[in-house]
Design a protein around this motif. Structure first.
Motif, short mmCIF file in Angstrom:
data_model
loop_
_atom_site.label_atom_id
_atom_site.label_comp_id
_atom_site.label_asym_id
_atom_site.label_seq_id
_atom_site.Cartn_x
_atom_site.Cartn_y
_atom_site.Cartn_z
N ILE A 12 31.20 64.91 20.91
CA ILE A 12 30.70 66.17 20.36
C ILE A 12 30.99 66.12 18.86
CG2 ILE A 12 30.88 68.68 20.38
CD1 ILE A 12 31.87 68.44 23.28
N GLY A 13 29.97 65.79 18.08
CA GLY A 13 30.17 65.58 16.65
C GLY A 13 31.10 64.40 16.46
N GLN A 26 48.27 63.56 37.89
CA GLN A 26 47.55 64.76 37.50
C GLN A 26 46.40 64.38 36.58
OE1 GLN A 26 50.89 66.56 35.60
NE2 GLN A 26 51.46 67.76 37.40
N THR A 27 45.31 65.14 36.66
CA THR A 27 44.16 64.91 35.80
C THR A 27 44.28 65.79 34.56
OG1 THR A 27 42.79 64.44 37.71
CG2 THR A 27 41.65 65.00 35.68
N HIS A 28 44.14 65.16 33.40
CA HIS A 28 44.18 65.87 32.12
C HIS A 28 42.97 65.48 31.30
CE1 HIS A 28 48.22 67.67 32.21
NE2 HIS A 28 48.51 66.64 33.01
N HIS A 29 42.68 66.31 30.30
CA HIS A 29 41.52 66.09 29.43
C HIS A 29 42.01 66.14 28.00
CE1 HIS A 29 39.25 66.92 33.07
NE2 HIS A 29 40.09 67.92 33.25
N THR A 30 41.46 65.28 27.18
CA THR A 30 41.88 65.24 25.78
C THR A 30 40.67 65.28 24.86
OG1 THR A 30 43.25 64.06 24.20
CG2 THR A 30 41.93 62.72 25.65
N ALA A 31 40.87 65.85 23.69
CA ALA A 31 39.86 65.87 22.64
C ALA A 31 40.52 65.27 21.40
CB ALA A 31 39.40 67.29 22.35
N ALA A 32 39.87 64.27 20.81
CA ALA A 32 40.43 63.59 19.65
C ALA A 32 39.33 63.33 18.63
CB ALA A 32 41.08 62.28 20.05
N ARG A 47 38.73 70.78 31.62
CA ARG A 47 37.71 70.06 30.84
C ARG A 47 37.02 71.02 29.87
NH1 ARG A 47 35.66 64.71 30.21
NH2 ARG A 47 33.70 64.98 29.16
N SER A 48 36.75 72.24 30.32
CA SER A 48 36.06 73.21 29.47
C SER A 48 36.89 73.55 28.24
CB SER A 48 35.72 74.47 30.24
OG SER A 48 36.89 75.07 30.76
N ALA A 49 38.21 73.60 28.37
CA ALA A 49 39.07 73.88 27.22
C ALA A 49 39.03 72.74 26.21
CB ALA A 49 40.50 74.12 27.68
N ALA A 50 39.00 71.51 26.69
CA ALA A 50 38.92 70.36 25.79
C ALA A 50 37.58 70.34 25.07
CB ALA A 50 39.13 69.06 26.56
N GLU A 51 36.50 70.65 25.78
CA GLU A 51 35.18 70.68 25.14
C GLU A 51 35.08 71.82 24.14
OE1 GLU A 51 32.04 70.56 28.01
OE2 GLU A 51 32.73 68.67 28.86
N LEU A 52 35.69 72.96 24.43
CA LEU A 52 35.70 74.07 23.48
C LEU A 52 36.46 73.69 22.22
CD1 LEU A 52 35.04 77.01 22.79
CD2 LEU A 52 37.18 77.64 23.88
N ARG A 55 34.21 71.49 20.18
CA ARG A 55 33.10 72.21 19.54
C ARG A 55 33.56 73.07 18.35
NH1 ARG A 55 31.33 72.08 24.89
NH2 ARG A 55 29.21 71.27 25.08
N THR A 56 34.77 73.58 18.40
CA THR A 56 35.25 74.47 17.34
C THR A 56 36.06 73.74 16.27
OG1 THR A 56 37.20 75.03 18.64
CG2 THR A 56 35.27 76.47 18.85
N HIS A 57 36.34 72.45 16.45
CA HIS A 57 37.13 71.70 15.47
C HIS A 57 36.34 71.50 14.16
CE1 HIS A 57 39.55 68.69 13.55
NE2 HIS A 57 38.55 67.84 13.56
#
Length: 61
Positions: A12-13, A26-32, A47-52, A55-57
C-alpha cells in the motif's frame, strides 16, 4: 530460532503489509515502510488494523 516467514504480503504505497506466525503459534500482522530512512513499522493482531496503519502512514522528510 527460525526466521519469520511472511505470507499474504501486499503493498500500500511505500508500506508493505504481511502476516506471520510468531514462536507461540499466534498469527500477527505487520506494516513496514520501505522508504529509505523512514523506520516505520507496527505489529497488530488484526489484519485490518495493519492495513489501516499502512493507509494512514505518512513519511517524514
Amino acid at each position: 530460532m527460525r526466521p519469520n516467514r511472511f505470507y499474504d504480503v501486499i503493498r500500500i504505497g511505500p508500506v508493505q503489509v504481511g502476516t506471520f506466525n510468531n514462536g507461540r503459534g499466534q498469527t500477527h500482522h505487520t506494516a513496514a515502510c520501505t522508504a529509505p530512512e523512514c523506520g516505520f513499522s507496527t505489529e497488530h493482531r488484526d489484519r485490518s488494523a495493519a492495513e489501516l496503519a499502512a493507509r494512514t502512514h505518512r513519511c517524514n522528510p
